[in-house]
Design an enzyme around this catalytic site. Structure first.
Site, PDB file in Angstrom:
ATOM      1  CD  GLU A 189      -2.801   1.362   0.168  1.00  0.00           C
ATOM      2  OE1 GLU A 189      -2.258   2.458  -0.337  1.00  0.00           O
ATOM      3  OE2 GLU A 189      -3.779   0.915  -0.115  1.00  0.00           O
ATOM      4  CG  ASP A 217      -7.124   4.454  -6.484  1.00  0.00           C
ATOM      5  OD1 ASP A 217      -8.192   5.142  -5.911  1.00  0.00           O
ATOM      6  OD2 ASP A 217      -6.255   4.289  -6.364  1.00  0.00           O
ATOM      7  CE  LYS A 234     -12.773   3.278   5.983  1.00  0.00           C
ATOM      8  NZ  LYS A 234     -11.680   3.820   6.751  1.00  0.00           N
TER       9      LYS A 234
HETATM   10  C1  LIG Z   1      -9.780   2.686  -4.094  1.00  0.00           C
HETATM   11  S1  LIG Z   1      -8.719   2.280  -3.022  1.00  0.00           S
HETATM   12  C2  LIG Z   1      -9.057   0.616  -2.207  1.00  0.00           C
HETATM   13  C3  LIG Z   1      -8.687   0.147  -1.003  1.00  0.00           C
HETATM   14  C4  LIG Z   1      -9.085  -0.911  -0.606  1.00  0.00           C
HETATM   15  N1  LIG Z   1      -8.729  -2.126  -1.473  1.00  0.00           N
HETATM   16  C5  LIG Z   1     -10.771  -1.116  -0.233  1.00  0.00           C
HETATM   17  O1  LIG Z   1     -11.499  -1.823  -1.436  1.00  0.00           O
HETATM   18  O2  LIG Z   1     -11.254  -0.646   0.394  1.00  0.00           O
HETATM   19  C6  LIG Z   1      -7.233   1.862  -3.958  1.00  0.00           C
HETATM   20  C7  LIG Z   1      -5.929   1.437  -2.908  1.00  0.00           C
HETATM   21  O3  LIG Z   1      -4.897   1.354  -3.820  1.00  0.00           O
HETATM   22  C8  LIG Z   1      -3.872   2.088  -3.241  1.00  0.00           C
HETATM   23  N2  LIG Z   1      -2.892   1.932  -4.720  1.00  0.00           N
HETATM   24  C9  LIG Z   1      -3.027   2.659  -5.785  1.00  0.00           C
HETATM   25  N3  LIG Z   1      -1.907   2.555  -6.537  1.00  0.00           N
HETATM   26  C10 LIG Z   1      -0.844   1.668  -5.804  1.00  0.00           C
HETATM   27  C11 LIG Z   1       0.244   1.374  -6.217  1.00  0.00           C
HETATM   28  N4  LIG Z   1       0.826   1.503  -7.290  1.00  0.00           N
HETATM   29  N5  LIG Z   1       0.914   0.681  -5.196  1.00  0.00           N
HETATM   30  C12 LIG Z   1       0.438   0.079  -3.910  1.00  0.00           C
HETATM   31  N6  LIG Z   1      -1.007   0.667  -3.593  1.00  0.00           N
HETATM   32  C13 LIG Z   1      -1.702   1.252  -4.681  1.00  0.00           C
HETATM   33  C14 LIG Z   1      -4.222   3.646  -3.052  1.00  0.00           C
HETATM   34  O4  LIG Z   1      -3.359   3.897  -2.253  1.00  0.00           O
HETATM   35  C15 LIG Z   1      -5.686   2.889  -2.411  1.00  0.00           C
HETATM   36  O5  LIG Z   1      -5.461   2.806  -1.243  1.00  0.00           O
END
Ligand SMILES: C[S@@+](CC[C@H](N)C(=O)[O-])C[C@H]1O[C@@H](n2cnc3c(N)ncnc32)[C@H](O)[C@@H]1O
Length: 239
Positions: free
Chosen positions: A94, A144, A218
Site C-alpha cells: 500500500e 482506483d 471498506k
Molecule cells: C480505491 S482504494 C481501495 C482500497 C481497498 N482495497 C478497499 O477496497 O477498501 C485503492 C487503493 O490502492 C492503493 N494504490 C494505488 N496505486 C498503488 C500502487 N501503485 N501501489 C500500492 N498501492 C496502490 C491506493 O493507495 C488505495 O489505497
C-alpha cells in the site's frame, strides 16, 4: 519505516524523470494514533522496500502459500482474510501511509502472525522484491478506476502489469480482481485477453459471483451505498 514510496528516476543527464503512477503523492492526513501504531508495529510486521528479492521462508518462518494483496486501503478486509486463512501467508502492499498505520493496528489486535506489509509502489515491489513463480494468489480489490479517458494511462491494471504478475504466480495460481466500475471491468478483460497462460475462470469468460471468502472491503461498502454493481474477475495461470 522508510518514507519513500517510489524510487526517483533520472536520465543520463541527471534530469528527474516524471513517471506515470497509479496514485497521487499527496500529503495525506495521518492521525497521531496511526503514527504511533506505525512506530510500534512496523518493526514486527513491516518490510522496507529493497532492491533484492524477498525470502518468504525467512520472513514468515514457514513455507505456506503466499497471497499478495495490492492496495489494501485501511486493511480491515485483508486482516480478516488473514484471520480466516491461518494456513496462508499474506503480503500487503500500500502507498497510503495512514492505511499502513490502521492495518498494523488491526493486525496487532487480531494477534495474527501470517501478515507482512510493504509501504511502496507495487510496480517497483513486483519488479524488485518478488521472485518468479512464488505467489499462489494475487488480489487487487477496488483499484482506483481513473475514470476519465485521459487518465486511463494511470490505471494500475494494464497489460504490462498483468504480464509482470503472471511471472510471479506459480502455475495454478490465481489473480482475483474486484471493481465497481463496469467500464474498468471490461477494460481489464481486454487487457488480459492477449496475455499468455491466463485462463478466465468465469464460465462466460467474463465475471464470477463474489466468492464468500472475499470479505467486503471498506471501499466496496461505499459503492454499495451508491448502488454500484460489483464485478469480480478470476484468472488462473496455466502452464
Ligand atoms: C480505491 S482504494 C481501495 C482500497 C481497498 N482495497 C478497499 O477496497 O477498501 C485503492 C487503493 O490502492 C492503493 N494504490 C494505488 N496505486 C498503488 C500502487 N501503485 N501501489 C500500492 N498501492 C496502490 C491506493 O493507495 C488505495 O489505497
Amino acid at each position: 519505516m522508510k518514507n519513500n514510496i517510489l524510487i526517483p528516476q533520472y536520465n543520463k543527464n541527471g534530469i528527474f524523470l516524471r513517471q506515470i503512477r497509479s496514485f497521487v503523492c499527496r500529503r495525506s492526513r495521518i492521525t497521531q494514533s496511526q503514527l504511533k501504531w506505525i512506530k510500534k508495529y512496523w518493526p514486527l510486521m513491516g518490510i522496507d522496500f529493497q532492491l533484492e528479492a524477498l525470502n518468504f521462508l525467512y520472513i514468515f518462518n514457514c513455507d505456506a502459500p503466499i497471497v499478495l494483496e495490492i492496495g489494501f486501503g485501511s486493511g480491515e478486509s485483508l486482516v480478516q482474510t488473514a484471520i480466516n486463512f491461518p494456513d496462508k501467508n499474506f503480503l500487503g502492499v500500500e502507498v497510503y501511509k495512514s492505511g499502513i498505520g490502521s492495518c498494523l493496528h488491526f493486525a496487532h489486535i487480531a494477534k495474527i502472525k501470517n501478515l507482512r506489509v510493504i509501504y511502496h509502489d507495487v510496480t517497483e515491489v513486483i519488479h524488485n522484491m518478488i521472485m518468479d513463480n512464488t505467489l499462489s494468489k494475487v488480489q487487487i480489490f477496488f483499484p482506483d478506476p481513473w475514470k476519465k479517458k485521459r487518465h486511463h494511462k494511470r490505471r494500475l491494471i494494464q497489460s504490462k502489469f498483468l504480464e509482470a504478475i503472471s511471472k510471479k504466480l506459480i502455475v495454478g495460481g490465481t489473480l482475483h480482481i474486484a471493481t465497481d466500475s463496469e467500464e474498468y471491468a471490461f477494460y481489464i478483460l481486454e487487457e488480459i485477453k492477449n496475455i499468455k497462460n491466463y485462463i478466465n475462470l468465469s464460465k462466460k469468460n467474463n465475471f464470477i459471483l463474489r466468492p464468500i471468502s472475499r470479505i467486503t472491503t471498506k471501499f466496496e461498502k461505499k459503492g454499495h451505498m451508491r448502488g454500484n454493481n460489483i464485478f469480480d474477475l478470476l484468472f488462473q495461470l496455466q502452464e
